[in-house]
Scaffold this motif. Sequence first.
Motif, short mmCIF file in Angstrom:
data_model
loop_
_atom_site.label_atom_id
_atom_site.label_comp_id
_atom_site.label_asym_id
_atom_site.label_seq_id
_atom_site.Cartn_x
_atom_site.Cartn_y
_atom_site.Cartn_z
N THR A 1 0.79 -1.32 -0.18
CA THR A 1 0.10 -0.04 0.16
C THR A 1 0.86 1.16 0.03
OG1 THR A 1 -0.07 0.04 2.29
CG2 THR A 1 -1.91 -1.15 1.27
N SER A 2 1.97 1.22 0.27
CA SER A 2 3.01 2.58 0.45
C SER A 2 4.43 2.33 -0.11
CB SER A 2 2.75 3.13 1.65
OG SER A 2 3.51 4.38 1.70
N LEU A 3 5.01 2.95 -0.53
CA LEU A 3 6.43 2.98 -1.10
C LEU A 3 7.13 4.22 -0.73
CD1 LEU A 3 6.06 1.85 -4.62
CD2 LEU A 3 6.64 0.40 -2.95
N ALA A 4 8.40 4.23 -0.58
CA ALA A 4 9.42 5.36 -0.31
C ALA A 4 10.52 5.11 -0.69
CB ALA A 4 9.11 5.93 1.35
N TRP A 5 11.19 5.98 -1.53
CA TRP A 5 12.50 5.99 -1.72
C TRP A 5 13.35 7.00 -0.82
CZ3 TRP A 5 15.01 3.06 -5.23
CH2 TRP A 5 14.34 2.48 -6.43
N VAL B 1 13.21 -3.20 3.53
CA VAL B 1 14.14 -2.34 2.83
C VAL B 1 14.82 -2.96 1.54
CG1 VAL B 1 16.22 -0.90 3.31
CG2 VAL B 1 14.50 -1.27 5.21
N TRP B 2 14.73 -2.47 0.43
CA TRP B 2 15.04 -2.98 -0.81
C TRP B 2 16.36 -2.52 -1.32
CZ3 TRP B 2 12.82 -7.59 -2.43
CH2 TRP B 2 11.50 -7.82 -2.18
N ASP B 3 17.24 -3.31 -1.58
CA ASP B 3 18.30 -2.97 -2.43
C ASP B 3 17.85 -3.40 -3.91
OD1 ASP B 3 20.51 -2.60 -3.99
OD2 ASP B 3 21.93 -3.65 -2.62
N VAL B 4 17.30 -2.57 -4.64
CA VAL B 4 16.75 -2.81 -5.79
C VAL B 4 17.64 -3.46 -6.85
CG1 VAL B 4 15.52 -1.98 -7.85
CG2 VAL B 4 15.01 -1.13 -5.76
N SER B 5 19.09 -3.23 -6.93
CA SER B 5 20.01 -3.64 -7.89
C SER B 5 20.17 -5.21 -7.50
CB SER B 5 21.32 -2.94 -7.81
OG SER B 5 21.76 -2.93 -6.33
N THR B 6 20.20 -5.41 -6.38
CA THR B 6 20.18 -7.02 -6.11
C THR B 6 18.99 -7.63 -5.65
OG1 THR B 6 20.56 -6.50 -3.70
CG2 THR B 6 22.73 -6.57 -5.17
N LEU C 1 15.05 1.38 -1.26
CA LEU C 1 13.72 1.49 -1.42
C LEU C 1 12.71 0.76 -0.28
CD1 LEU C 1 10.88 2.14 -3.27
CD2 LEU C 1 11.28 -0.12 -4.29
N LEU C 2 11.72 1.47 0.32
CA LEU C 2 10.87 1.01 1.44
C LEU C 2 9.84 0.48 0.65
CD1 LEU C 2 11.47 3.32 4.25
CD2 LEU C 2 12.69 1.19 3.87
N SER C 3 8.99 -0.57 1.33
CA SER C 3 7.54 -0.81 1.11
C SER C 3 6.98 -1.32 2.28
CB SER C 3 7.63 -1.99 -0.27
OG SER C 3 8.25 -3.45 0.55
N ALA C 4 5.48 -1.14 2.06
CA ALA C 4 4.93 -1.58 3.21
C ALA C 4 3.68 -2.31 2.99
CB ALA C 4 4.37 -0.25 4.28
N SER C 5 3.12 -3.00 3.76
CA SER C 5 1.83 -3.85 3.75
C SER C 5 1.00 -3.93 4.99
CB SER C 5 2.22 -5.46 2.94
OG SER C 5 1.00 -5.97 3.09
N PRO C 6 -0.28 -3.77 4.97
CA PRO C 6 -1.07 -3.77 6.01
C PRO C 6 -1.03 -5.28 6.73
CG PRO C 6 -2.31 -2.78 4.45
CD PRO C 6 -0.99 -3.16 3.76
N VAL C 7 -0.69 -6.28 6.08
CA VAL C 7 -0.61 -7.72 6.83
C VAL C 7 0.62 -8.11 7.17
CG1 VAL C 7 -2.70 -8.04 5.17
CG2 VAL C 7 -0.42 -8.70 4.32
N ASN C 8 1.74 -7.36 6.94
CA ASN C 8 3.12 -7.55 7.47
C ASN C 8 3.43 -6.89 8.33
OD1 ASN C 8 5.50 -8.60 7.55
ND2 ASN C 8 5.86 -8.66 5.16
N THR C 9 3.82 -7.25 9.42
CA THR C 9 4.44 -5.99 10.60
C THR C 9 5.69 -5.64 10.16
OG1 THR C 9 5.17 -8.11 11.87
CG2 THR C 9 2.96 -7.26 12.21
N ALA C 10 6.35 -6.23 9.41
CA ALA C 10 7.82 -5.92 9.06
C ALA C 10 7.70 -4.82 7.81
CB ALA C 10 8.67 -7.02 8.60
N MET C 11 8.45 -3.67 7.82
CA MET C 11 8.79 -2.83 6.73
C MET C 11 9.86 -3.43 6.19
SD MET C 11 9.16 1.31 7.04
CE MET C 11 10.81 1.06 8.26
#
Length: 507
Positions: free
Chosen positions: A246-250, A269-274, A257-267
């Motif tokens: 439901t939400s993203l933030a660079w 943190v993505w390294d998009v290149s890998t 890159l951060l991603s969030a989901s209401p069903v997952n208590t973990a936020m």
Amino acid sequence: MCSLALFPPPPAPGDITLYEVNNSLVCGRLHEQLTFQSQLADLPVLSLPKETLKAHSRLEHSTQPAFIHHRESLWKGCLSAWRDVGLCGVLKEIANAEEEGLQWVKTGSRYLLAVCHWLSSLHGSLFPHLSLTSEDMIAAFSQAVDWAGCTIRAFAWHPHTSKFAVALLDDSIRVYNSNSATIPSLKHRLQRNVAAMAWKPLCASILAVACQSCVLVWHLDPTSLSTRPSSGCAQVLSYPGHSPVTSLAWAPSGELLLSASPVNTAMLVWDVSTENCVQLQWFGGGGVTYLAWSPDGSKVLAAAPSAVFRVWEAQMWTCERWPTIKGRCQTGCWSPDGSRLLFTVLGASVIYSLSFSEYRGEMQGQVGGSKTASIVADLSETTFETLYGEERIGGEIHSMVWDPTGERLAVIIRGHADVPESQTVIAVFRTRNSPVFELLPCGFLRGECGAQPQLIAFHPCFKKGALLTVCWSTGKISHIPFFFMSAHVPCTSSSPSPIIASTSVCE
């Protein structure tokens, strides 16, 4: 504390807000808006009515109903159920197995399945949003006022150029560039129920998209003349149990890159290149619904479906927790220097403020937030007496954006759904963050007759003040400039801002 009672009356019926000059909003009729918008040659005014779009026709999430059912071995059925549903699917598969000689295994599976259902119902009673479907969940936590019914579901300005992306009801994304007549249309089989988008900073054309089952990262060639980039241009970032997104933030540096989901208590943190990610886990809250990275890159706001939100420090990744009284954090935005957070709570009509200190030395790595939030604005319903009768404005705050100069704040007020006269409006404030914080009324914005604001976003690099883009319920996208000399930019010219003839100032 600022309130709606200090605001000037709303524009007259039939008038449309054109721009701001000399701290006053200028209004005019529709033909004057078209004339004025044509002067902003590099900013296209779009109209995307729902009738021109085809709603997604795939009602099924798989192709299984299209094939004749055939009996599989038990272990293959369990493997398929584990992949599609998880542990409950495996237990259900075993409990319904037709093989003989497994009676005690089937009985045990039924008991375990009953325990799983009981635990699931208990978890659902603690966090009611988990009982919602994916689409209802996205609609509940989206920054769009009517995500399920409006043509435009998400909007994102590029951080460095006059380019923006628009996510539409038919699951397509269109990219508009003021320097190109080509309008790429992005489509992918996994691009369903788009909730948010974010352009990668310090990069020409990388767009992250929050979808129902994953995060898609589109790599677009800015020199290409193709209007339909291949699905091979999109990276797929997925993680078990992390959907819908439901939400993203660079990060402002573009590294994470951060991603969030209401069903997952973990936020995540993505390294998009890998395509690797790290979980920032917390306990309690029921998931993560909304993310906002401060412009200076030092902190991240993470809202939850329950009455609590956290602010993470982005060096050591420690966090501080703030409980709310009435409900979950609905929206929030940072000052340009990251020293102040404005946020709202679901169902409330006030804007809260949190200030943050910058720690160095041994204290470095701490969030540094104030212990309690202060109320800086009350947007409770107010009745305005005008020449055209009474107008009632005010109520619940849905979304909020702060312009890059830190001098204009735009807020979407939903009003009250149970009050027929209540309306959804945009209120604009003049702001100053230093040496002391100030929030002053500017005025209300109005669109065409019958149009309700759905999404708002400030242009990241408008040179003459601030520029607010508004996505309306009619499918129209308009741009409203606020002409002022920023206190942070030295004055280089005394020439007045362009003003259209035959307009009226909304006093």
